[in-house]
Design a protein around this motif. Sequence first.
Motif, mmCIF file in Angstrom:
data_model
loop_
_atom_site.group_PDB
_atom_site.id
_atom_site.type_symbol
_atom_site.label_atom_id
_atom_site.label_comp_id
_atom_site.label_asym_id
_atom_site.label_seq_id
_atom_site.Cartn_x
_atom_site.Cartn_y
_atom_site.Cartn_z
ATOM 1 N N UNK A 252 62.274 50.139 63.978
ATOM 2 C CA UNK A 252 62.408 49.194 62.869
ATOM 3 C C UNK A 252 61.975 47.790 63.297
ATOM 4 N N UNK A 253 62.326 47.395 64.527
ATOM 5 C CA UNK A 253 61.913 46.069 65.013
ATOM 6 C C UNK A 253 60.388 45.969 65.063
ATOM 7 N N UNK A 254 59.747 47.035 65.542
ATOM 8 C CA UNK A 254 58.290 47.004 65.703
ATOM 9 C C UNK A 254 57.598 46.938 64.351
ATOM 10 N N UNK A 255 58.208 47.523 63.322
ATOM 11 C CA UNK A 255 57.579 47.466 61.997
ATOM 12 C C UNK A 255 57.666 46.070 61.391
ATOM 13 N N UNK A 256 58.646 45.276 61.834
ATOM 14 C CA UNK A 256 58.830 43.947 61.255
ATOM 15 C C UNK A 256 58.236 42.835 62.107
ATOM 16 N N UNK A 257 58.033 43.093 63.386
ATOM 17 C CA UNK A 257 57.561 42.047 64.296
ATOM 18 C C UNK A 257 56.457 42.587 65.188
ATOM 19 N N UNK A 258 55.587 41.704 65.585
ATOM 20 C CA UNK A 258 54.552 42.064 66.538
ATOM 21 C C UNK A 258 55.133 42.037 67.949
ATOM 22 N N UNK A 259 54.467 42.659 68.914
ATOM 23 C CA UNK A 259 54.968 42.590 70.294
ATOM 24 C C UNK A 259 55.129 41.163 70.797
ATOM 25 N N UNK B 23 60.982 51.221 57.952
ATOM 26 C CA UNK B 23 59.579 51.604 58.065
ATOM 27 C C UNK B 23 58.932 51.591 56.687
ATOM 28 N N UNK B 24 59.704 52.003 55.649
ATOM 29 C CA UNK B 24 59.164 52.024 54.301
ATOM 30 C C UNK B 24 58.922 50.634 53.756
ATOM 31 N N UNK B 25 59.786 49.674 54.146
ATOM 32 C CA UNK B 25 59.667 48.315 53.635
ATOM 33 C C UNK B 25 58.586 47.542 54.380
ATOM 34 N N UNK B 26 58.472 47.774 55.656
ATOM 35 C CA UNK B 26 57.617 46.943 56.506
ATOM 36 C C UNK B 26 56.285 47.630 56.805
ATOM 37 N N UNK B 27 55.582 47.051 57.750
ATOM 38 C CA UNK B 27 54.291 47.578 58.156
ATOM 39 C C UNK B 27 54.478 48.602 59.279
ATOM 40 N N UNK B 28 53.494 49.456 59.423
ATOM 41 C CA UNK B 28 53.528 50.418 60.519
ATOM 42 C C UNK B 28 52.270 50.304 61.382
ATOM 43 N N UNK B 29 51.691 49.090 61.381
ATOM 44 C CA UNK B 29 50.460 48.862 62.141
ATOM 45 C C UNK B 29 50.686 49.147 63.623
ATOM 46 N N UNK B 30 51.813 48.621 64.161
ATOM 47 C CA UNK B 30 52.058 48.771 65.594
ATOM 48 C C UNK B 30 52.609 50.143 65.971
ATOM 49 N N UNK B 31 52.807 51.011 64.969
ATOM 50 C CA UNK B 31 53.234 52.378 65.258
ATOM 51 C C UNK B 31 52.044 53.330 65.356
ATOM 52 N N UNK B 32 50.886 52.886 64.923
ATOM 53 C CA UNK B 32 49.695 53.727 65.049
ATOM 54 C C UNK B 32 49.315 53.855 66.519
ATOM 55 N N UNK B 33 48.983 55.069 66.968
ATOM 56 C CA UNK B 33 48.689 55.274 68.395
ATOM 57 C C UNK B 33 47.640 54.329 68.955
#
Length: 296
Positions: free
Chosen positions: A78-85, A1-11
Amino acid sequence: VGICEYYWLEPANAFEPFQDYDVGLIALAFLQGSFAYGGWNFLNYVTEELVDPYVNLPRAIFISIPLVTFVYVFANIAYVTAMSPQELLASNAVAVTFGEKLLGVMSWIMPISVALSTFGGVNGSLFTSSRLFFAGAREGHLPSLLAMIHVKRCTPIPALLFTCISTLLMLCTSDMYTLINYVGFINYLFYGVTVAGQIVLRVKQPDMHRPIKISLVWPVIYLLFWAFLLIFSLYSEPVVCGIGLAIMLTGVPVYFLGVYWDNKPQCFNTFVGKLNTVQRCVKGGCTGVQWLSSGD
């Protein structure tokens, strides 16, 4: 999560629908997703081989389920932070794609890790599922050959071979998701019947000795979720679930021929008896011997 994006983790983005909501598809998603957590019940098949099962069986379940859930949930985060759905759905091996995007030249670690994990899962399934056939044969619900064990190693080799053959038959389908739906639907059908039987026994035989006893609240909650899962999965994929039911019902004629039918012809009993005698080679030649029966 620290290395990648967290766009898809935002509600606001995590719950963005890519298609219309459908209760049947949600139930089907639960059915397929629960396949990864299917090992929770396997230890029940090998209680005879556990040391102090009344203590170690609940302990193993209480430790393993939260631990596996923790690992799986955070792996998916971790998968969601590195890849889009869209990338997740398009990938045939999500862990491999994840490794290629993050690990660079070390991405070869992921396929090896996935293979080792798969071998571990297969080993556990073979070890436990064969005991299921072994116990069924010992109770007279399957040919007695499957209830026999190796004389020296005390392992149910006939049941293991039968498990291998039945597993190879499952590979006749080329669609992994269809196979998961077959197995998942049948498994959860029997899980629900087993849990319902626990409630019936608790009501009809309240004084029965129960070394491991839990509140009936948990079986009831499980049955409610079970009913939702099966009913809406059947609604969403009636053909696939119907084929799964048909596969299950193939055991009915086997039961009537092998268990319910008492007055079998002598030739049938002679044939079954010959199956239970195997040949093994010894130094002086080949001698007919009887495999050690589970009751001997």
